[in-house]
Design a protein around this motif. Structure first.
Motif, PDB file in Angstrom:
ATOM      1  N   GLY A 186      -2.597  -4.567  -2.814  1.00  0.00           N
ATOM      2  CA  GLY A 186      -2.055  -3.557  -1.908  1.00  0.00           C
ATOM      3  C   GLY A 186      -1.505  -2.368  -2.672  1.00  0.00           C
ATOM      4  O   GLY A 186      -1.808  -1.213  -2.357  1.00  0.00           O
ATOM      5  N   PHE A 187      -0.710  -2.638  -3.697  1.00  0.00           N
ATOM      6  CA  PHE A 187      -0.147  -1.546  -4.498  1.00  0.00           C
ATOM      7  C   PHE A 187      -1.253  -0.733  -5.161  1.00  0.00           C
ATOM      8  O   PHE A 187      -1.222   0.502  -5.146  1.00  0.00           O
ATOM      9  N   ALA A 188      -2.236  -1.428  -5.715  1.00  0.00           N
ATOM     10  CA  ALA A 188      -3.340  -0.737  -6.395  1.00  0.00           C
ATOM     11  C   ALA A 188      -4.128   0.134  -5.424  1.00  0.00           C
ATOM     12  O   ALA A 188      -4.491   1.271  -5.753  1.00  0.00           O
ATOM     13  N   LEU A 189      -4.395  -0.376  -4.222  1.00  0.00           N
ATOM     14  CA  LEU A 189      -5.115   0.417  -3.228  1.00  0.00           C
ATOM     15  C   LEU A 189      -4.316   1.662  -2.859  1.00  0.00           C
ATOM     16  O   LEU A 189      -4.864   2.763  -2.795  1.00  0.00           O
ATOM     17  N   GLY A 190      -3.027   1.491  -2.619  1.00  0.00           N
ATOM     18  CA  GLY A 190      -2.192   2.644  -2.287  1.00  0.00           C
ATOM     19  C   GLY A 190      -2.143   3.656  -3.419  1.00  0.00           C
ATOM     20  O   GLY A 190      -2.300   4.861  -3.198  1.00  0.00           O
TER      21      GLY A 190
ATOM     22  N   ILE B  17       0.846  -1.200   0.000  1.00  0.00           N
ATOM     23  CA  ILE B  17       0.000   0.000   0.000  1.00  0.00           C
ATOM     24  C   ILE B  17       0.878   1.244   0.000  1.00  0.00           C
ATOM     25  O   ILE B  17       0.686   2.157  -0.815  1.00  0.00           O
ATOM     26  N   TYR B  18       1.846   1.274   0.899  1.00  0.00           N
ATOM     27  CA  TYR B  18       2.718   2.455   0.964  1.00  0.00           C
ATOM     28  C   TYR B  18       3.564   2.597  -0.291  1.00  0.00           C
ATOM     29  O   TYR B  18       3.826   3.714  -0.744  1.00  0.00           O
ATOM     30  N   ALA B  19       3.982   1.483  -0.892  1.00  0.00           N
ATOM     31  CA  ALA B  19       4.729   1.562  -2.150  1.00  0.00           C
ATOM     32  C   ALA B  19       3.867   2.196  -3.243  1.00  0.00           C
ATOM     33  O   ALA B  19       4.347   3.024  -4.021  1.00  0.00           O
ATOM     34  N   GLY B  20       2.596   1.822  -3.288  1.00  0.00           N
ATOM     35  CA  GLY B  20       1.687   2.415  -4.269  1.00  0.00           C
ATOM     36  C   GLY B  20       1.472   3.899  -4.019  1.00  0.00           C
ATOM     37  O   GLY B  20       1.450   4.703  -4.960  1.00  0.00           O
ATOM     38  N   GLN B  21       1.323   4.270  -2.758  1.00  0.00           N
ATOM     39  CA  GLN B  21       1.135   5.689  -2.433  1.00  0.00           C
ATOM     40  C   GLN B  21       2.369   6.501  -2.821  1.00  0.00           C
ATOM     41  O   GLN B  21       2.259   7.569  -3.426  1.00  0.00           O
ATOM     42  N   LEU B  22       3.541   5.992  -2.488  1.00  0.00           N
ATOM     43  CA  LEU B  22       4.767   6.728  -2.808  1.00  0.00           C
ATOM     44  C   LEU B  22       5.033   6.767  -4.309  1.00  0.00           C
ATOM     45  O   LEU B  22       5.588   7.749  -4.808  1.00  0.00           O
ATOM     46  N   ALA B  23       4.616   5.729  -5.036  1.00  0.00           N
ATOM     47  CA  ALA B  23       4.799   5.729  -6.491  1.00  0.00           C
ATOM     48  C   ALA B  23       4.001   6.863  -7.129  1.00  0.00           C
ATOM     49  O   ALA B  23       4.456   7.474  -8.094  1.00  0.00           O
ATOM     50  N   VAL B  24       2.829   7.153  -6.580  1.00  0.00           N
ATOM     51  CA  VAL B  24       1.994   8.229  -7.124  1.00  0.00           C
ATOM     52  C   VAL B  24       2.413   9.590  -6.575  1.00  0.00           C
ATOM     53  O   VAL B  24       2.547  10.561  -7.311  1.00  0.00           O
ATOM     54  N   MET B  25       2.630   9.662  -5.268  1.00  0.00           N
ATOM     55  CA  MET B  25       2.924  10.946  -4.631  1.00  0.00           C
ATOM     56  C   MET B  25       4.382  11.364  -4.773  1.00  0.00           C
ATOM     57  O   MET B  25       4.676  12.565  -4.747  1.00  0.00           O
TER      58      MET B  25
ATOM     59  N   THR C 259      -5.672   5.437  -3.897  1.00  0.00           N
ATOM     60  CA  THR C 259      -6.010   6.445  -2.881  1.00  0.00           C
ATOM     61  C   THR C 259      -5.084   7.644  -2.989  1.00  0.00           C
ATOM     62  O   THR C 259      -5.539   8.784  -2.822  1.00  0.00           O
ATOM     63  N   ALA C 260      -3.811   7.446  -3.305  1.00  0.00           N
ATOM     64  CA  ALA C 260      -2.903   8.580  -3.492  1.00  0.00           C
ATOM     65  C   ALA C 260      -3.307   9.410  -4.703  1.00  0.00           C
ATOM     66  O   ALA C 260      -3.217  10.642  -4.671  1.00  0.00           O
ATOM     67  N   ALA C 261      -3.784   8.761  -5.757  1.00  0.00           N
ATOM     68  CA  ALA C 261      -4.240   9.485  -6.943  1.00  0.00           C
ATOM     69  C   ALA C 261      -5.462  10.349  -6.633  1.00  0.00           C
ATOM     70  O   ALA C 261      -5.674  11.386  -7.268  1.00  0.00           O
ATOM     71  N   MET C 262      -6.235   9.934  -5.636  1.00  0.00           N
ATOM     72  CA  MET C 262      -7.390  10.727  -5.200  1.00  0.00           C
ATOM     73  C   MET C 262      -6.954  11.942  -4.388  1.00  0.00           C
ATOM     74  O   MET C 262      -7.746  12.848  -4.159  1.00  0.00           O
ATOM     75  N   GLY C 263      -5.728  11.946  -3.918  1.00  0.00           N
ATOM     76  CA  GLY C 263      -5.190  13.070  -3.162  1.00  0.00           C
ATOM     77  C   GLY C 263      -4.594  12.613  -1.843  1.00  0.00           C
ATOM     78  O   GLY C 263      -4.884  11.515  -1.353  1.00  0.00           O
ATOM     79  N   PRO C 264      -3.760  13.455  -1.253  1.00  0.00           N
ATOM     80  CA  PRO C 264      -3.084  13.100  -0.002  1.00  0.00           C
ATOM     81  C   PRO C 264      -4.038  12.772   1.150  1.00  0.00           C
ATOM     82  O   PRO C 264      -3.759  11.885   1.950  1.00  0.00           O
ATOM     83  N   ARG C 265      -5.157  13.469   1.232  1.00  0.00           N
ATOM     84  CA  ARG C 265      -6.098  13.164   2.321  1.00  0.00           C
ATOM     85  C   ARG C 265      -6.726  11.787   2.126  1.00  0.00           C
ATOM     86  O   ARG C 265      -6.962  11.063   3.091  1.00  0.00           O
ATOM     87  N   ALA C 266      -6.976  11.397   0.890  1.00  0.00           N
ATOM     88  CA  ALA C 266      -7.513  10.053   0.631  1.00  0.00           C
ATOM     89  C   ALA C 266      -6.464   8.994   0.950  1.00  0.00           C
ATOM     90  O   ALA C 266      -6.796   7.920   1.472  1.00  0.00           O
TER      91      ALA C 266
END
Length: 177
Positions: free
Chosen positions: A83-87, A29-37, A90-97
């Motif tokens: 997990g990656f897709a979820l991260g 999840i965190y890897a997915g978030q960091l990949a986007v953000m 949600t990151a693509a939806m924005g930092p609050r998501a």
């Protein structure tokens, strides 16, 4: 080593299996978030710190699986992608998501770990100590996410509900498969 394996009963093996799967899923999840953000948002540093802690948790359970002869979940390839897709989503939806995702996941992990602690009692001091330590860090992640505005994410109630339901399903499946 043989004695430890002999002491690992079916229920404890299930706990170890699901904990390893959950910590692995969290790293994804965190890897997915960091990949986007990337490092463009102030929360990126906090997410990277959370990811490091989750990686340490995962390594502990990887080691415990090997030492105690516990079969890992067969669903790991699915948790990798999910997990990656979820991260990432949600990151693509924005930092609050992204933070809403963290708050929702950590809410369920807190419940899961507390249930395990209640069930374990004094029966497995090594597992209990790890679960207690990791639970404290998961609660720190949840608090950081809430401070970062998780509850103000668009559609927070529905997003949180869906993610929490997914976590409960993942826990149930990883125990068995």
């Amino acid at each position: 080593m043989t004695n430890v394996r002999a002491k690992t009963g079916k229920r404890t093996a299930s706990m170890i299996r699901v904990n390893q799967a959950g910590e692995y899923g969290a790293t994804r999840i965190y890897a997915g978030q960091l990949a986007v953000m990337g490092d463009r948002h102030p929360m990126a540093r906090e997410i990277a710190h959370m990811a490091e802690q989750e990686e340490r948790h995962r390594k502990f359970f990887d080691d415990m699986i090997a030492r105690r002869g516990v079969r890992p979940t067969a669903l790991q390839p699915f948790w990798d992608v999910a997990g990656f897709a979820l991260g990432a989503a949600t990151a693509a939806m924005g930092p609050r998501a992204a933070m809403a995702c963290t708050a929702a996941v950590e809410t369920e992990i807190d419940r899961h770990y507390q249930h395990q602690l209640d069930e374990l009692g004094d029966n497995d001091p090594e597992l209990s100590a790890a679960v207690e330590d990791f639970r404290a860090e998961e609660l720190e992640h949840k608090e950081a996410a809430l401070r970062a505005g998780a509850e103000s994410a668009p559609g927070y109630p529905a997003l949180s509900f869906a993610i929490r339901a997914g976590c409960r399903a993942a826990i149930a499946l990883s125990k068995r498969i």
